[in-house]
Design an enzyme around this catalytic site. Structure first.
Site, short mmCIF file in Angstrom:
data_model
loop_
_atom_site.label_atom_id
_atom_site.label_comp_id
_atom_site.label_asym_id
_atom_site.label_seq_id
_atom_site.Cartn_x
_atom_site.Cartn_y
_atom_site.Cartn_z
N HIS A 172 0.83 -1.20 0.00
CA HIS A 172 0.00 0.00 0.00
C HIS A 172 0.86 1.24 0.00
CE1 HIS A 172 0.79 0.80 4.29
NE2 HIS A 172 0.54 -0.49 4.51
N CYS A 185 3.88 -5.09 6.26
CA CYS A 185 3.43 -4.73 4.92
C CYS A 185 4.59 -4.21 4.07
CB CYS A 185 2.35 -3.66 4.99
SG CYS A 185 0.78 -4.25 5.66
#
Length: 221
Positions: A172, A185
């Site tokens: 992201h 992440c």
């Protein structure tokens, strides 16, 4: 100076860095896109986020596409001179033919690369996890997409999410700065995340390695 292969582009001004902080961009995101029908289903963040009802794109029995064998062989790398610095990203898909999309992330280089039909079309320095919350190694299909998720747990915008695992790992957009890390992440600059989000489809492969070196002529998968 000659262009470097994707695995040679050590981020952070030519060397690895010690993660000194945790980025708010390290939690999970949800999904939205044009690849499948949206459904209203409860969502539970693996990092403890409260359940919500949000439009989630669920992958629905896709029919695998058949590509020529050389679609997964590296034919070109972007002409990037020197190491990629934090916050830096590159994108050039002009003239690149249609074909399968493969994303690679190397933990030691701290670099993400995007290949279409074997041609590298994007590259950027990334934020990754810590020893307590490591970014996993392996091959992961993109499971969900969401352009505008905001984390309840971190009260942070996490744009252009592409979920890789059901326990909280995703690619992201995030501020990518020296001294920060994620909760597992893969955080990329927002502009790069927007480009990737626009071309990536559910089921596209993301390959996360730890020190693997690849270059022109090498297989991606």
């Amino acid at each position: 100076m000659a262009s470097l292969s994707p695995s040679q582009r050590l981020a952070a001004f030519g060397g690895l860095v010690l993660a000194l902080g945790i980025s708010a961009g390290g939690a999970v995101l949800l999904a939205e896109g044009e690849d499948a029908a949206a459904q209203e289903i409860p969502y539970q963040d693996a990092m403890g986020e409260a359940p919500t009802s949000a439009p989630v794109i669920q992958q629905t029995d896709p029919t695998p596409e058949v590509y020529p064998d050389d679609s997964f062989v590296i034919k070109r790398v972007l002409p990037i001179n020197g190491p990629i610095k934090y916050g830096e990203w590159h994108w050039d898909d002009e003239g690149v033919p249609d074909g399968p999309l493969v994303v690679t992330v190397d933990l030691q280089a701290r670099v993400i690369s995007v290949f279409r039909d074997g041609y590298e079309i994007g590259a950027a320095a990334v934020l990754l996890g810590t020893d307590d919350h490591p970014t996993p190694v392996g091959v992961f299909p993109i499971l969900q997409k969401n352009k505008d998720h905001v984390s309840n747990l971190y009260d942070a915008e996490m744009p252009y999410m592409m979920r890789l695992t059901w326990d909280g790992v995703a690619i992201h957009g995030s501020p990518v700065e020296n001294g920060y890390a994620s909760h597992g992440c893969v955080g990329t600059p927002n502009g790069f995340a927007e480009k990737l989000f626009s071309v990536a489809k559910l089921g596209d492969k993301v390959i996360v390695t730890d020190g693997k070196r690849i270059g022109v002529g090498d297989p991606l998968v």
